[in-house]
Write a protein that holds these residues in place. Structure first.
Motif, PDB file in Angstrom:
ATOM      1  N   VAL A   1       0.834  -1.203   0.000  1.00  0.00           N
ATOM      2  CA  VAL A   1       0.000   0.000   0.000  1.00  0.00           C
ATOM      3  C   VAL A   1       0.870   1.256   0.000  1.00  0.00           C
ATOM      4  CG1 VAL A   1      -1.635   1.359   1.370  1.00  0.00           C
ATOM      5  CG2 VAL A   1      -2.023  -1.066   1.016  1.00  0.00           C
ATOM      6  N   GLY A   2       1.952   1.232   0.803  1.00  0.00           N
ATOM      7  CA  GLY A   2       2.864   2.370   0.802  1.00  0.00           C
ATOM      8  C   GLY A   2       3.428   2.646  -0.579  1.00  0.00           C
ATOM      9  N   SER A   3       3.810   1.593  -1.286  1.00  0.00           N
ATOM     10  CA  SER A   3       4.336   1.763  -2.645  1.00  0.00           C
ATOM     11  C   SER A   3       3.249   2.236  -3.603  1.00  0.00           C
ATOM     12  CB  SER A   3       4.927   0.431  -3.137  1.00  0.00           C
ATOM     13  OG  SER A   3       6.035   0.049  -2.346  1.00  0.00           O
ATOM     14  N   ALA A   4       2.035   1.721  -3.437  1.00  0.00           N
ATOM     15  CA  ALA A   4       0.932   2.157  -4.299  1.00  0.00           C
ATOM     16  C   ALA A   4       0.612   3.632  -4.092  1.00  0.00           C
ATOM     17  CB  ALA A   4      -0.305   1.298  -4.028  1.00  0.00           C
ATOM     18  N   ILE A   5       0.649   4.092  -2.840  1.00  0.00           N
ATOM     19  CA  ILE A   5       0.415   5.508  -2.549  1.00  0.00           C
ATOM     20  C   ILE A   5       1.434   6.375  -3.273  1.00  0.00           C
ATOM     21  CG2 ILE A   5       0.531   7.266  -0.728  1.00  0.00           C
ATOM     22  CD1 ILE A   5      -0.628   5.143   1.180  1.00  0.00           C
TER      23      ILE A   5
ATOM     24  N   ILE B   1      10.533   0.398  -2.352  1.00  0.00           N
ATOM     25  CA  ILE B   1      10.667  -0.906  -3.001  1.00  0.00           C
ATOM     26  C   ILE B   1      11.951  -1.596  -2.564  1.00  0.00           C
ATOM     27  CG2 ILE B   1      11.091  -2.012  -5.242  1.00  0.00           C
ATOM     28  CD1 ILE B   1       9.109  -0.026  -6.463  1.00  0.00           C
ATOM     29  N   PHE B   2      13.046  -0.854  -2.524  1.00  0.00           N
ATOM     30  CA  PHE B   2      14.343  -1.395  -2.135  1.00  0.00           C
ATOM     31  C   PHE B   2      14.278  -2.003  -0.734  1.00  0.00           C
ATOM     32  CE2 PHE B   2      18.588  -1.238  -0.382  1.00  0.00           C
ATOM     33  CZ  PHE B   2      19.414  -1.593  -1.429  1.00  0.00           C
ATOM     34  N   ALA B   3      13.731  -1.247   0.224  1.00  0.00           N
ATOM     35  CA  ALA B   3      13.709  -1.710   1.617  1.00  0.00           C
ATOM     36  C   ALA B   3      12.651  -2.777   1.854  1.00  0.00           C
ATOM     37  CB  ALA B   3      13.485  -0.519   2.553  1.00  0.00           C
ATOM     38  N   SER B   4      11.464  -2.590   1.273  1.00  0.00           N
ATOM     39  CA  SER B   4      10.358  -3.515   1.533  1.00  0.00           C
ATOM     40  C   SER B   4      10.659  -4.925   1.061  1.00  0.00           C
ATOM     41  CB  SER B   4       9.087  -3.006   0.847  1.00  0.00           C
ATOM     42  OG  SER B   4       8.739  -1.727   1.306  1.00  0.00           O
TER      43      SER B   4
ATOM     44  N   LEU C   1       1.795  -7.393  -5.701  1.00  0.00           N
ATOM     45  CA  LEU C   1       0.864  -6.908  -4.681  1.00  0.00           C
ATOM     46  C   LEU C   1       0.586  -5.418  -4.857  1.00  0.00           C
ATOM     47  CD1 LEU C   1       2.217  -8.714  -1.482  1.00  0.00           C
ATOM     48  CD2 LEU C   1       0.119  -9.241  -2.728  1.00  0.00           C
ATOM     49  N   THR C   2       1.634  -4.650  -5.154  1.00  0.00           N
ATOM     50  CA  THR C   2       1.471  -3.208  -5.322  1.00  0.00           C
ATOM     51  C   THR C   2       0.574  -2.894  -6.504  1.00  0.00           C
ATOM     52  OG1 THR C   2       3.679  -2.846  -4.399  1.00  0.00           O
ATOM     53  CG2 THR C   2       2.706  -1.026  -5.621  1.00  0.00           C
ATOM     54  N   LEU C   3       0.775  -3.585  -7.609  1.00  0.00           N
ATOM     55  CA  LEU C   3      -0.063  -3.365  -8.792  1.00  0.00           C
ATOM     56  C   LEU C   3      -1.522  -3.684  -8.499  1.00  0.00           C
ATOM     57  CD1 LEU C   3       2.279  -4.837 -11.553  1.00  0.00           C
ATOM     58  CD2 LEU C   3       1.689  -2.436 -11.230  1.00  0.00           C
ATOM     59  N   ALA C   4      -1.752  -4.675  -7.634  1.00  0.00           N
ATOM     60  CA  ALA C   4      -3.132  -5.029  -7.289  1.00  0.00           C
ATOM     61  C   ALA C   4      -3.845  -3.883  -6.588  1.00  0.00           C
ATOM     62  CB  ALA C   4      -3.138  -6.275  -6.405  1.00  0.00           C
ATOM     63  N   TYR C   5      -3.108  -3.120  -5.778  1.00  0.00           N
ATOM     64  CA  TYR C   5      -3.717  -2.005  -5.043  1.00  0.00           C
ATOM     65  C   TYR C   5      -3.985  -0.793  -5.930  1.00  0.00           C
ATOM     66  CZ  TYR C   5      -3.487  -4.010  -0.375  1.00  0.00           C
ATOM     67  OH  TYR C   5      -3.710  -4.788   0.740  1.00  0.00           O
ATOM     68  N   LEU C   6      -3.544  -0.821  -7.159  1.00  0.00           N
ATOM     69  CA  LEU C   6      -3.858   0.277  -8.069  1.00  0.00           C
ATOM     70  C   LEU C   6      -5.303   0.221  -8.556  1.00  0.00           C
ATOM     71  CD1 LEU C   6      -0.647   0.490 -10.304  1.00  0.00           C
ATOM     72  CD2 LEU C   6      -1.200   1.728  -8.207  1.00  0.00           C
ATOM     73  N   SER C   7      -6.059  -0.753  -8.080  1.00  0.00           N
ATOM     74  CA  SER C   7      -7.481  -0.829  -8.439  1.00  0.00           C
ATOM     75  C   SER C   7      -8.247   0.381  -7.944  1.00  0.00           C
ATOM     76  CB  SER C   7      -8.103  -2.108  -7.879  1.00  0.00           C
ATOM     77  OG  SER C   7      -7.954  -2.153  -6.467  1.00  0.00           O
TER      78      SER C   7
END
Length: 464
Positions: free
Chosen positions: A126-130, A324-327, A364-370
Motif C-alpha cells: 500500500v505504501g508503494s501504491a500511494i 521498493i528497495f527496503a520492503s 501486490l502493489t499493482l493489485a492495489y492500483l485498483s
C-alpha cells in the motif's frame, strides 16, 4: 541455492565485484551500501509528497501558524527519538528486516509473523501504491490544468513507474542506490529553492503573515492530535534503513551515523520550508490549496511554476524507489526465517538481488492500483505501521530486562524517551475526554489481544 559449485566468473556482479560465498546459508546479499547511500535512503523515503502537501492538514488542525510550526518541530523531535531507539536495536540486532527482526528477537515467532502478515498484505504494497499514484497525479497535472487527470491514465502511469523501478532494483543494488542518491539530491534542491524564495520574500519586508502567529490556536486535544497525525505522516520512513542492515558497510558505525545526520537535516529543512510557505501564502491560501508547493510555485516562480509539480513527482519517485528497495528485504528475511514461502528467499546469482521478493512486492502493489483514492489507502496503512513501531520500541525495553548482557554498541537515553513518549499517550488516553465509541472499542480490542498473547506466552514458559 549454493554458490559452491558456481564458476568463479559467475560470482561477479554487474559492477565486476566478486560476490561472497556463504557456506552455511548459500547466497547472501553483499554489503554495497555506504554512509551516503544510507543517508540518501532515509532522507529519500521520508521526503516524499508529505512536505509538499501536508502543511495544509497541519495548519488546518493546529489553527495558527505558530502552533503549526511547533507541531512540525515536535514531530521531528519525536521521530528522532524513535530513530534513536532503532539505532540501538539495529546495532544490537544487526539483521535486515527492521521491525520484523526486532519483534522476533524480543517476543518470538508469533508476534513477528503478525507484523509480517500485516506488512505483506497492507503496509509495504500500500505504501508503494500511494507513492506511485501520487507520482502519476503530479506528473499528469501540468497536462490537465483545469480538471483532475483521468483515473485510468493515473493507474497506467503508476503501473509503468512501478515496473520501471522493479527492473532497476532487480538489475543492480548499486544502480538502485544510485537512483536513490540522485533523486534525494533533486528533492532537497527543490526544497532549497522554496526556502531561498521564502527567505528572499521575508528579506523584502513581507512579514505580515507572522504577526499574531498564535491567533486562532486550537485548544481541543483531538484537533492537536490530528495536526500531529499529519506531521508524523510527513516524517514516516525514518526506520527503513533498518530493513537493509545486512547490506550496510560497517553497520555498527554507518547505521547510527546515517540516523544522526538524516533526522536533524530533515527536521531543519521541513521547518524552514514551512516558514517559507507561511511567508508567501496566507493561512487562507494554504487551507484552500490541495498542494501547497504548487500554489507556492505559482505565486513565486512565474513561468517556472511547472517546476513544483514536477518536483513533487520526482520526490515521490525517489520515495517509491527507496520503499521498493527496503520492503523487498523484509519479504526476503521473512522467507529466510521460514515464515513466508521459500522462493521469496531466493537471490538471483547473475544480478545478486532478491528478485523473487521484488517481483512478489510488485504484484501486490499493482493489485492495489485498483483504487486511485490515495487517502483511503493511507487510512489502511498508518495505524498498522504506528502500532508495530511501538511494539518494536517495547521490544527494546523488554530486551534490556531479558537480555541485559546483549552487546549494544549504541545506547539511547531511554529514560528521556520513556518520559517524552508519555506526552501523546496522555493526550490520547487522559486529556481527550470525548473519545468516540469506535476509538474506545479499538483500544479495548488491542488491549485484550495483548493480554491474551502475554498470558499464552507465559503459560508456554516463553518469558521464563
Amino acid at each position: 541455492m549454493s554458490l559452491n559449485n558456481i564458476p568463479e566468473k559467475q560470482l561477479m556482479n554487474p559492477e565486476g565485484q566478486k560476490k561472497e560465498r556463504d557456506y552455511v546459508n548459500g547466497v547472501k546479499l553483499g554489503k554495497e551500501l555506504g554512509l551516503l547511500n544510507g543517508i540518501a535512503l532515509i532522507v529519500g523515503i521520508i521526503v516524499g509528497s508529505g512536505i509538499f502537501v501536508s502543511p495544509r492538514g497541519v495548519l488546518q488542525e493546529a489553527g495558527s501558524i505558530g502552533m503549526a510550526l511547533i507541531v512540525w518541530i515536535s514531530c521531528g523531535v519525536i521521530s528522532m527519538l524513535g530513530a534513536l531507539c532503532y539505532a540501538e536495536l539495529g546495532t544490537a540486532i544487526p539483521k535486515s528486516g527492521g521491525d520484523y527482526a526486532y519483534i522476533y528477537e524480543a517476543f518470538g515467532p508469533l508476534p513477528a509473523f503478525l507484523f509480517l502478515w500485516v506488512a505483506v498484505l497492507i503496509i509495504m504494497p500500500v505504501g508503494s501504491a500511494i507513492a506511485a499514484l501520487t507520482f502519476a497525479n503530479y506528473i499528469l497535472e501540468p497536462f490537465f490544468p483545469d480538471c483532475a487527470p483521468p483515473p485510468n491514465g493515473v493507474r497506467l502511469i503508476a503501473a509503468v513507474v512501478i515496473c520501471l523501478l522493479l527492473f532497476v532494483n532487480c538489475y543492480s543494488v548499486k544502480l538502485a542506490a544510485s537512483v536513490q542518491d540522485v533523486f534525494t539530491f533533486a528533492k532537497i534542491i527543490a526544497l532549497i529553492i522554496i526556502i531561498v524564495a521564502g527567505l528572499v520574500h521575508i528579506g523584502m519586508g513581507n512579514t505580515h503573515n507572522f504577526q499574531n502567529t498564535f491567533e486562532g490556536t486550537t485548544t481541543e486535544p483531538g484537533y492537536i492530535a490530528l495536526a500531529f497525525y499529519s506531521g508524523i505522516f510527513s516524517y514516516s520512513g525514518w526506520n527503513y534503513l533498518n530493513f537493509v542492515t545486512e547490506e550496510l558497510k560497517d553497520p555498527y558505525r554507518n547505521l547510527p551515523r546515517a540516523i544522526y545526520i538524516s533526522l536533524p537535516l530533515v527536521t531543519v529543512v521541513y521547518v524552514m520550508t514551512n516558514v517559507a510557505y507561511f511567508a508567501v501564502l496566507s493561512p487562507h491560501e494554504i487551507l484552500s490549496s490541495n498542494a501547497v508547493a504548487v500554489t507556492f510555485g505559482e505565486r513565486m516562480l512565474g513561468v517556472m511554476a511547472w517546476v513544483m509539480p514536477v518536483s513533487v513527482a520526482l520526490s515521490t519517485f525517489g520515495g517509491l524507489n527507496g520503499g521498493i528497495f527496503a520492503s523487498s528485504r523484509l519479504f526476503y528475511v521473512g522467507a529466510r526465517e521460514g515464515q513466508l514461502p521459500a522462493f521469496l528467499a531466493m537471490i538471483n546469482t547473475s544480478y545478486f538481488t532478491p528478485m523473487s521478493s521484488l517481483l512478489f512486492l510488485g504484484a501486490l502493489t499493482l493489485a492495489y492500483l485498483s483504487t486511485v483514492q490515495v487517502y483511503t489507502l493511507i487510512n489502511y496503512v498508518t495505524f498498522s505501521e504506528a502500532f508495530f513501531v511501538m511494539f518494536s520500541v517495547a521490544g527494546l525495553l523488554w530486551l534490556r530486562q531479558k537480555r541485559p548482557n546483549l552487546k549494544r554498541p549504541i545506547k539511547t537515553g531511554i529514560g528521556a524517551i520513556i518520559m517524552l513518549s508519555g506526552i501523546p499517550v496522555y493526550f490520547f488516553t487522559i486529556y481527550w475526554k470525548n473519545k468516540p465509541n469506535c476509538y474506545k472499542r479499538l483500544i479495548g480490542g488491542i488491549t485484550t489481544f495483548i493480554q491474551k498473547l502475554l498470558v499464552s506466552e507465559l503459560e508456554n514458559g516463553k518469558f521464563e
